[in-house]
Design a protein around this motif. Sequence first.
Motif, PDB file in Angstrom:
ATOM      1  N   ASN A   1      70.999 -40.427  11.127  1.00  0.00           N
ATOM      2  CA  ASN A   1      71.424 -40.072  12.486  1.00  0.00           C
ATOM      3  C   ASN A   1      70.035 -39.534  13.299  1.00  0.00           C
ATOM      4  O   ASN A   1      69.026 -39.502  12.688  1.00  0.00           O
ATOM      5  CB  ASN A   1      72.366 -38.810  12.744  1.00  0.00           C
ATOM      6  CG  ASN A   1      73.367 -39.043  11.783  1.00  0.00           C
ATOM      7  OD1 ASN A   1      73.747 -40.190  11.497  1.00  0.00           O
ATOM      8  ND2 ASN A   1      74.413 -37.950  11.783  1.00  0.00           N
ATOM      9  N   SER A   2      70.208 -39.821  14.658  1.00  0.00           N
ATOM     10  CA  SER A   2      69.013 -39.534  15.477  1.00  0.00           C
ATOM     11  C   SER A   2      68.324 -38.046  15.190  1.00  0.00           C
ATOM     12  O   SER A   2      67.086 -38.146  15.152  1.00  0.00           O
ATOM     13  CB  SER A   2      69.193 -39.714  16.903  1.00  0.00           C
ATOM     14  OG  SER A   2      69.706 -41.142  17.144  1.00  0.00           O
ATOM     15  N   ASP A   3      68.922 -37.338  14.966  1.00  0.00           N
ATOM     16  CA  ASP A   3      68.510 -35.807  14.729  1.00  0.00           C
ATOM     17  C   ASP A   3      67.942 -35.712  13.276  1.00  0.00           C
ATOM     18  O   ASP A   3      67.390 -34.743  13.083  1.00  0.00           O
ATOM     19  CB  ASP A   3      69.488 -34.939  15.123  1.00  0.00           C
ATOM     20  CG  ASP A   3      70.830 -34.882  13.995  1.00  0.00           C
ATOM     21  OD1 ASP A   3      70.900 -35.843  13.685  1.00  0.00           O
ATOM     22  OD2 ASP A   3      71.447 -33.863  13.711  1.00  0.00           O
TER      23      ASP A   3
ATOM     24  N   ASP B   1      79.102 -40.958  17.109  1.00  0.00           N
ATOM     25  CA  ASP B   1      78.876 -39.679  16.402  1.00  0.00           C
ATOM     26  C   ASP B   1      78.059 -40.160  15.334  1.00  0.00           C
ATOM     27  O   ASP B   1      77.601 -39.301  14.201  1.00  0.00           O
ATOM     28  CB  ASP B   1      80.162 -39.079  15.936  1.00  0.00           C
ATOM     29  CG  ASP B   1      81.116 -38.455  16.896  1.00  0.00           C
ATOM     30  OD1 ASP B   1      80.606 -37.948  17.891  1.00  0.00           O
ATOM     31  OD2 ASP B   1      82.394 -38.004  16.667  1.00  0.00           O
ATOM     32  N   SER B   2      77.330 -41.420  15.308  1.00  0.00           N
ATOM     33  CA  SER B   2      76.360 -41.672  14.207  1.00  0.00           C
ATOM     34  C   SER B   2      77.158 -41.845  12.759  1.00  0.00           C
ATOM     35  O   SER B   2      76.518 -41.514  11.791  1.00  0.00           O
ATOM     36  CB  SER B   2      75.491 -41.028  14.182  1.00  0.00           C
ATOM     37  OG  SER B   2      74.653 -41.288  15.487  1.00  0.00           O
TER      38      SER B   2
ATOM     39  N   GLU C   1      76.448 -41.294  28.091  1.00  0.00           N
ATOM     40  CA  GLU C   1      76.471 -40.494  27.119  1.00  0.00           C
ATOM     41  C   GLU C   1      75.848 -41.177  25.769  1.00  0.00           C
ATOM     42  O   GLU C   1      75.075 -40.417  25.048  1.00  0.00           O
ATOM     43  CB  GLU C   1      78.010 -39.834  26.490  1.00  0.00           C
ATOM     44  CG  GLU C   1      77.972 -39.104  25.362  1.00  0.00           C
ATOM     45  CD  GLU C   1      79.614 -38.457  24.952  1.00  0.00           C
ATOM     46  OE1 GLU C   1      79.512 -37.752  24.052  1.00  0.00           O
ATOM     47  OE2 GLU C   1      80.523 -38.937  25.907  1.00  0.00           O
TER      48      GLU C   1
ATOM     49  N   GLU D   1      72.130 -40.810  26.139  1.00  0.00           N
ATOM     50  CA  GLU D   1      71.536 -39.504  25.864  1.00  0.00           C
ATOM     51  C   GLU D   1      71.665 -39.061  24.380  1.00  0.00           C
ATOM     52  O   GLU D   1      70.670 -38.693  23.744  1.00  0.00           O
ATOM     53  CB  GLU D   1      72.443 -38.496  26.560  1.00  0.00           C
ATOM     54  CG  GLU D   1      72.105 -38.712  28.158  1.00  0.00           C
ATOM     55  CD  GLU D   1      72.896 -37.263  28.798  1.00  0.00           C
ATOM     56  OE1 GLU D   1      73.330 -36.331  28.184  1.00  0.00           O
ATOM     57  OE2 GLU D   1      73.102 -37.388  30.273  1.00  0.00           O
ATOM     58  N   GLU D   2      72.736 -39.425  23.658  1.00  0.00           N
ATOM     59  CA  GLU D   2      72.996 -39.296  22.235  1.00  0.00           C
ATOM     60  C   GLU D   2      72.313 -40.069  21.392  1.00  0.00           C
ATOM     61  O   GLU D   2      71.582 -39.418  20.335  1.00  0.00           O
ATOM     62  CB  GLU D   2      74.361 -38.999  21.916  1.00  0.00           C
ATOM     63  CG  GLU D   2      75.218 -37.865  22.808  1.00  0.00           C
ATOM     64  CD  GLU D   2      74.863 -36.632  22.452  1.00  0.00           C
ATOM     65  OE1 GLU D   2      74.331 -36.276  21.179  1.00  0.00           O
ATOM     66  OE2 GLU D   2      74.838 -35.721  23.333  1.00  0.00           O
ATOM     67  N   GLN D   3      72.062 -41.285  21.750  1.00  0.00           N
ATOM     68  CA  GLN D   3      71.575 -42.289  20.615  1.00  0.00           C
ATOM     69  C   GLN D   3      70.685 -43.143  21.707  1.00  0.00           C
ATOM     70  O   GLN D   3      70.994 -44.263  21.724  1.00  0.00           O
ATOM     71  CB  GLN D   3      72.811 -43.111  19.935  1.00  0.00           C
ATOM     72  CG  GLN D   3      73.557 -42.278  18.886  1.00  0.00           C
ATOM     73  CD  GLN D   3      74.321 -43.016  18.175  1.00  0.00           C
ATOM     74  OE1 GLN D   3      73.969 -44.038  17.459  1.00  0.00           O
ATOM     75  NE2 GLN D   3      75.624 -42.850  18.070  1.00  0.00           N
TER      76      GLN D   3
ATOM     77  N   TYR E   1      64.547 -36.332  24.466  1.00  0.00           N
ATOM     78  CA  TYR E   1      65.535 -36.802  25.405  1.00  0.00           C
ATOM     79  C   TYR E   1      64.680 -37.815  26.304  1.00  0.00           C
ATOM     80  O   TYR E   1      65.344 -38.757  26.787  1.00  0.00           O
ATOM     81  CB  TYR E   1      65.619 -35.403  26.465  1.00  0.00           C
ATOM     82  CG  TYR E   1      66.854 -35.774  27.283  1.00  0.00           C
ATOM     83  CD1 TYR E   1      68.103 -35.954  27.156  1.00  0.00           C
ATOM     84  CD2 TYR E   1      66.224 -35.920  28.814  1.00  0.00           C
ATOM     85  CE1 TYR E   1      69.125 -35.905  28.229  1.00  0.00           C
ATOM     86  CE2 TYR E   1      67.189 -36.041  29.671  1.00  0.00           C
ATOM     87  CZ  TYR E   1      68.368 -36.131  29.452  1.00  0.00           C
ATOM     88  OH  TYR E   1      69.381 -36.362  30.762  1.00  0.00           O
TER      89      TYR E   1
END
Length: 637
Positions: free
Chosen positions: A189-191, A351-352, A433, A436-438, A525
């Motif tokens: 996941n990106s995070d 949601d990855s 979205e 921003e998220e991925q 971001y």
Amino acid sequence: MQIDYSKIITDLIQRNVEKVFKGVYKKGEEKYQELIIHTGTAFEEYLKSAVNKFSKTKSIIDKHRPVYIYDFYVDIDVKCGDDIINTEKVEQLLEYNKKITIFGTGGIGKSTLFKHLFLNTIRTTDLIPIFLELKNINDKSINDKEYKLEDFIYESLVDLNFSLEKELFIKSFYSGNYIMFFDAFDELNSDKKSFVHNEIERITNKYGDNYYLVSSRYNEMLERGWDNFYDFNVIPLDKEKSIQLVTNLDYDEDIKSKFLFQLTEGNLFDTHSSFCCNPLLLTLMLLTYEEFAEIPAKLHLFYEKAFYTLYAKHDASKGSFTREKRLEKKGLASDDFEYILSIFSAFSYLDSKNTFTRNQLMEYISEAKEEAKEEIGIEFNSNDFKIDLTEAVCILIQDGINYRYQHRSFQEYFTALYICKLGDEARQEFLMELFEEQPDSINEDTVFDMLYDMGRSKLERDFLIPALNELKDLIIDPDEEVMAFKFLNLIGSKLRFIADTKMVEGQVIHDVRARLVYSKPLNTYNSRYRYLVEFIAAKYNDYYKHIPQSDFITTSDKRKAAKEMYERMAGKDAYSESRSMFNYRLNINTFTKVDVKDVVLIDTVMIRKLRNSLWVLEMLREKYANKKTRKRRSKVK
């Protein structure tokens, strides 16, 4: 013929256990021999469990039974610079370097290669291999600063029956007798990517005598690389290897022989080389061959045909046998099944998630069920959908107690399909979205590429224009150089000087180079704007034809500017410095003390991409303004 690994593993551990734990256990200790026996047993149990797990796999053709990988595996080559390495034996890679990154496109066979290398290590070396599926970190809580990559490595072994105490195991890392396979960095996941990136850098420096291999799709963060890693690229299959792979597959012999004839005697490889050189796509070509006379050139059309083939058929190794689909029997049409699957894929992709526990799987199916009912009035039994998805159509397969996509590219195709079918407002909301998220999905996955082919105007109108407007608002300035300067700051650029030290006639000479690097983590971001301009540069390159030749700065001009900047700034306290035996590095974390013109000069490639993107924005604005005007005129008439 399958290899019996039991004796090979026992011999490997007996030969090496004392070397691995030299310094951890002391020979004078009363329980030394007992500790060695306990340690050897722990590693034997792990390796036997790991071989059982990683020597077999399910595939699109063999959907319900794990197949021994050497029943179909074809050795692939990898390339570093001009050097081509055959991967039949792991030692051929290890002779090159102890730390290696292997890049490749989706479906090229990176995970299967790593499984082969893992097994080959057991058979042909005295190293103890550890296979690590990085996607499993996605379910870990890494907010605790005490959690380290060593913890994940240990937990991965314990999951495969390893019983040695954690403290003793981690101490043994200093022995240099391990080879660690970190599979699929791109599935993080990106995070989690920044954490793993930094941790791999840390442990490869701390335990530098071991061997480390990392696999990934092409990835912005990894392309910056680790200083101590060599980067290899998987070489696509040539015609001979493509033929060998198809020959190895357990498939209907009549269909396979016809397909092989087209591959060997016809022009199939020449006309569809981008598909034939990729193991996953080649296998899908074989599956669709009986149903469709022609192989489409566009990737999304290819996956569309592949889905209908998987939906219509079951086991190709069982001739015409087709497994009954529960929802079809209850009246659900194939296109409705496809629509539900597209919702499921898009929601989980956002949601990855591409691997699911049973509860997670049912939750996403319930969300898809609710959306399908609301949008087109479809109702269905969630458990029936799960069974059809995993047992009849087999887009998802069961892997132990979890479920996963046959391949991530299926999830990406159905996500693109879902986005394409959304209304304008909903599409823009979903894409922004996702942006921003991925943000890395723009360049690393195929969703945006397929969207570009499936509905270019929809992508332009509902994503590119609003995203580029957002970027322009953040950097707008009447001075073009200042605007470029603000963009480089926005995406987290640092200016790095590298001064290579040489002795020339007794004098120390600094050969100064400068380049922009991008701050960690890349998935901040604002870094998404870098992905955006790179995507546009790949898809809309017409503007480059109109850039004056004077805008293309020569290498000598860059070096001259870099040297002047370096001499002006070196030694100032505001900058972070690092030295090694061979060079001196100076990183400038902000550009506030640097002349705008100098900074813009250093990365003219990125600035051209920005200028190209802003030109594309104006072109798209005009394009859709004209369309609205034409629509209004037609209404008046």
